[in-house]
Design a protein around this motif. Structure first.
Motif, PDB file in Angstrom:
ATOM      1  N   LEU A 140       0.813  -1.218   0.000  1.00 47.33           N
ATOM      2  CA  LEU A 140       0.000   0.000   0.000  1.00 47.33           C
ATOM      3  C   LEU A 140       0.847   1.268   0.000  1.00 47.33           C
ATOM      4  O   LEU A 140       0.299   2.372  -0.048  1.00 47.33           O
ATOM      5  CB  LEU A 140      -0.924   0.014   1.221  1.00 47.33           C
ATOM      6  N   ALA A 141       2.171   1.115   0.061  1.00 40.64           N
ATOM      7  CA  ALA A 141       3.092   2.261   0.131  1.00 40.64           C
ATOM      8  C   ALA A 141       2.682   3.215   1.247  1.00 40.64           C
ATOM      9  O   ALA A 141       2.627   4.434   1.080  1.00 40.64           O
ATOM     10  CB  ALA A 141       3.150   2.996  -1.206  1.00 40.64           C
ATOM     11  N   THR A 142       2.415   2.630   2.423  1.00 41.73           N
ATOM     12  CA  THR A 142       1.892   3.386   3.557  1.00 41.73           C
ATOM     13  C   THR A 142       2.540   2.900   4.843  1.00 41.73           C
ATOM     14  O   THR A 142       2.766   1.701   5.022  1.00 41.73           O
ATOM     15  CB  THR A 142       0.356   3.184   3.667  1.00 41.73           C
ATOM     16  N   VAL A 143       2.818   3.832   5.757  1.00 43.66           N
ATOM     17  CA  VAL A 143       3.288   3.486   7.088  1.00 43.66           C
ATOM     18  C   VAL A 143       2.425   4.214   8.115  1.00 43.66           C
ATOM     19  O   VAL A 143       2.102   5.387   7.950  1.00 43.66           O
ATOM     20  CB  VAL A 143       4.786   3.801   7.273  1.00 43.66           C
ATOM     21  N   PHE A 144       2.021   3.489   9.139  1.00 45.11           N
ATOM     22  CA  PHE A 144       1.238   4.049  10.243  1.00 45.11           C
ATOM     23  C   PHE A 144       2.215   4.311  11.382  1.00 45.11           C
ATOM     24  O   PHE A 144       2.808   3.377  11.918  1.00 45.11           O
ATOM     25  CB  PHE A 144       0.154   3.061  10.667  1.00 45.11           C
ATOM     26  N   THR A 145       2.377   5.589  11.740  1.00 42.67           N
ATOM     27  CA  THR A 145       3.482   5.964  12.623  1.00 42.67           C
ATOM     28  C   THR A 145       3.069   6.296  14.051  1.00 42.67           C
ATOM     29  O   THR A 145       3.941   6.633  14.862  1.00 42.67           O
ATOM     30  CB  THR A 145       4.250   7.159  12.036  1.00 42.67           C
ATOM     31  N   GLY A 146       1.783   6.209  14.385  1.00 43.86           N
ATOM     32  CA  GLY A 146       1.400   6.586  15.741  1.00 43.86           C
ATOM     33  C   GLY A 146       1.874   7.991  16.044  1.00 43.86           C
ATOM     34  O   GLY A 146       1.616   8.927  15.274  1.00 43.86           O
ATOM     35  N   ASP A 147       2.623   8.140  17.148  1.00 43.68           N
ATOM     36  CA  ASP A 147       3.163   9.458  17.503  1.00 43.68           C
ATOM     37  C   ASP A 147       4.669   9.539  17.305  1.00 43.68           C
ATOM     38  O   ASP A 147       5.343  10.390  17.888  1.00 43.68           O
ATOM     39  CB  ASP A 147       2.819   9.794  18.958  1.00 43.68           C
ATOM     40  N   LEU A 175      12.352   4.548   9.630  1.00 43.27           N
ATOM     41  CA  LEU A 175      11.378   5.178   8.734  1.00 43.27           C
ATOM     42  C   LEU A 175      12.034   5.771   7.490  1.00 43.27           C
ATOM     43  O   LEU A 175      11.497   5.657   6.387  1.00 43.27           O
ATOM     44  CB  LEU A 175      10.580   6.246   9.487  1.00 43.27           C
ATOM     45  N   PHE A 176      13.191   6.386   7.647  1.00 44.15           N
ATOM     46  CA  PHE A 176      13.847   6.983   6.482  1.00 44.15           C
ATOM     47  C   PHE A 176      14.510   5.938   5.597  1.00 44.15           C
ATOM     48  O   PHE A 176      15.068   6.270   4.553  1.00 44.15           O
ATOM     49  CB  PHE A 176      14.838   8.055   6.910  1.00 44.15           C
ATOM     50  N   ALA A 177      14.427   4.671   5.982  1.00 47.63           N
ATOM     51  CA  ALA A 177      14.834   3.584   5.082  1.00 47.63           C
ATOM     52  C   ALA A 177      13.733   3.252   4.084  1.00 47.63           C
ATOM     53  O   ALA A 177      13.977   2.510   3.124  1.00 47.63           O
ATOM     54  CB  ALA A 177      15.185   2.340   5.899  1.00 47.63           C
ATOM     55  N   LEU A 178      12.530   3.809   4.300  1.00 47.06           N
ATOM     56  CA  LEU A 178      11.402   3.551   3.405  1.00 47.06           C
ATOM     57  C   LEU A 178      11.438   4.509   2.217  1.00 47.06           C
ATOM     58  O   LEU A 178      12.054   5.584   2.289  1.00 47.06           O
ATOM     59  CB  LEU A 178      10.085   3.739   4.170  1.00 47.06           C
ATOM     60  N   PRO A 179      10.785   4.170   1.107  1.00 46.79           N
ATOM     61  CA  PRO A 179      10.777   5.060  -0.061  1.00 46.79           C
ATOM     62  C   PRO A 179      10.155   6.418   0.254  1.00 46.79           C
ATOM     63  O   PRO A 179       9.230   6.526   1.065  1.00 46.79           O
ATOM     64  CB  PRO A 179       9.922   4.289  -1.074  1.00 46.79           C
ATOM     65  N   ASP A 180      10.651   7.453  -0.400  1.00 48.81           N
ATOM     66  CA  ASP A 180      10.166   8.811  -0.164  1.00 48.81           C
ATOM     67  C   ASP A 180       8.666   8.959  -0.403  1.00 48.81           C
ATOM     68  O   ASP A 180       7.997   9.770   0.248  1.00 48.81           O
ATOM     69  CB  ASP A 180      10.899   9.810  -1.070  1.00 48.81           C
ATOM     70  N   THR A 193       4.316  12.443   3.860  1.00 48.14           N
ATOM     71  CA  THR A 193       5.103  11.404   3.210  1.00 48.14           C
ATOM     72  C   THR A 193       6.486  11.347   3.844  1.00 48.14           C
ATOM     73  O   THR A 193       6.937  12.314   4.474  1.00 48.14           O
ATOM     74  CB  THR A 193       5.268  11.649   1.695  1.00 48.14           C
ATOM     75  N   ILE A 194       7.143  10.228   3.658  1.00 48.87           N
ATOM     76  CA  ILE A 194       8.514  10.113   4.165  1.00 48.87           C
ATOM     77  C   ILE A 194       9.403  11.191   3.548  1.00 48.87           C
ATOM     78  O   ILE A 194      10.176  11.852   4.245  1.00 48.87           O
ATOM     79  CB  ILE A 194       9.072   8.707   3.860  1.00 48.87           C
ATOM     80  N   GLY A 195       9.299  11.392   2.249  1.00 49.15           N
ATOM     81  CA  GLY A 195      10.133  12.388   1.586  1.00 49.15           C
ATOM     82  C   GLY A 195       9.936  13.784   2.117  1.00 49.15           C
ATOM     83  O   GLY A 195      10.902  14.552   2.300  1.00 49.15           O
ATOM     84  N   ALA A 196       8.689  14.137   2.413  1.00 45.35           N
ATOM     85  CA  ALA A 196       8.374  15.490   2.908  1.00 45.35           C
ATOM     86  C   ALA A 196       8.960  15.729   4.294  1.00 45.35           C
ATOM     87  O   ALA A 196       9.206  16.881   4.669  1.00 45.35           O
ATOM     88  CB  ALA A 196       6.866  15.703   2.928  1.00 45.35           C
ATOM     89  N   GLU A 197       9.172  14.651   5.057  1.00 43.61           N
ATOM     90  CA  GLU A 197       9.624  14.827   6.451  1.00 43.61           C
ATOM     91  C   GLU A 197      11.125  14.743   6.628  1.00 43.61           C
ATOM     92  O   GLU A 197      11.639  15.027   7.712  1.00 43.61           O
ATOM     93  CB  GLU A 197       8.933  13.806   7.346  1.00 43.61           C
TER      94      GLU A 197
END
Length: 203
Positions: A140-147, A175-180, A193-197
């Protein structure tokens, strides 16, 4: 057919270290028309159950055990029969809210949870809380990060059982090992998104 992601926003109070804050929480449902996982059963079991409908709840997954993320978990579990899953390092926080009820099973780093044919990888990301986890779906190209990670940067670390260098290390190594392009669905507020952060987390 893969799982889909749904969002329920619930409202209540976050309590820790003698403080009280009004908060809105994102409750995430991932599944299909037959079965779902609930990620972070916050505040209102009735509202969450209404969004679930007649689907089978396979598990109630806690990204961490601050009261605003787990306060509705036992009631929802009793209503649905679903087990509550929590990383053992967060039991100290769980017990502040639910001293008389234990989670049903432990989460561990690298564990794979499957719903509606879609895998979620458990990533142990301590810092905001010692047993904080994120849940990543490559499909799903998604990560649920809680807080752990928000739109704007890392979660708060100014209260008991939290640590800023630890959360930064968790974000950078896990987390930054995941695609942007990976969508970040957070515990509060808007998704990002990972890239934005990447620019919002210290080196």
């Amino acid at each position: 057919m893969t799982a889909r992601v749904e969002n329920v926003v619930t409202s209540g109070v976050f309590e820790l270290d003698g403080g009280r804050w009004d908060v809105d929480n994102n409750v995430w449902l991932i599944g299909d028309d037959r079965e779902v996982f609930v990620i972070d059963a916050a505040h209102d079991a009735d509202a969450i159950a209404g969004a679930i409908g007649d689907r089978v709840v396979r598990a109630i997954i806690c990204t961490h055990a601050h009261n605003d993320h787990v306060n509705a978990a036992p009631a929802l579990s009793e209503r649905t029969g679903a087990p509550i899953l929590l990383h053992p390092d967060d039991r100290v926080l769980w017990d502040l809210t639910h001293s008389d009820i234990a989670p049903d099973a432990e989460l561990e780093d690298g564990q794979i949870l499957t719903i509606a044919g879609t895998d979620l990888s458990v990533l142990h990301t301590p810092g905001h809380a010692p047993g904080a986890v994120c849940l990543y779906s490559r499909e799903l190209a998604t990560v649920f990060t809680g807080d752990t990670l928000f739109s704007g940067g890392p979660g708060a670390t100014g209260r008991s059982y939290s640590d800023f260098p630890t959360i930064v290390n968790s974000i950078r190594t896990k987390l930054f090992a995941l695609p942007d392009a990976t969508v970040v669905n957070t515990g509060h507020g808007q998704s990002t998104t990972i890239g934005a952060e990447r620019a919002n987390v210290p080196t």
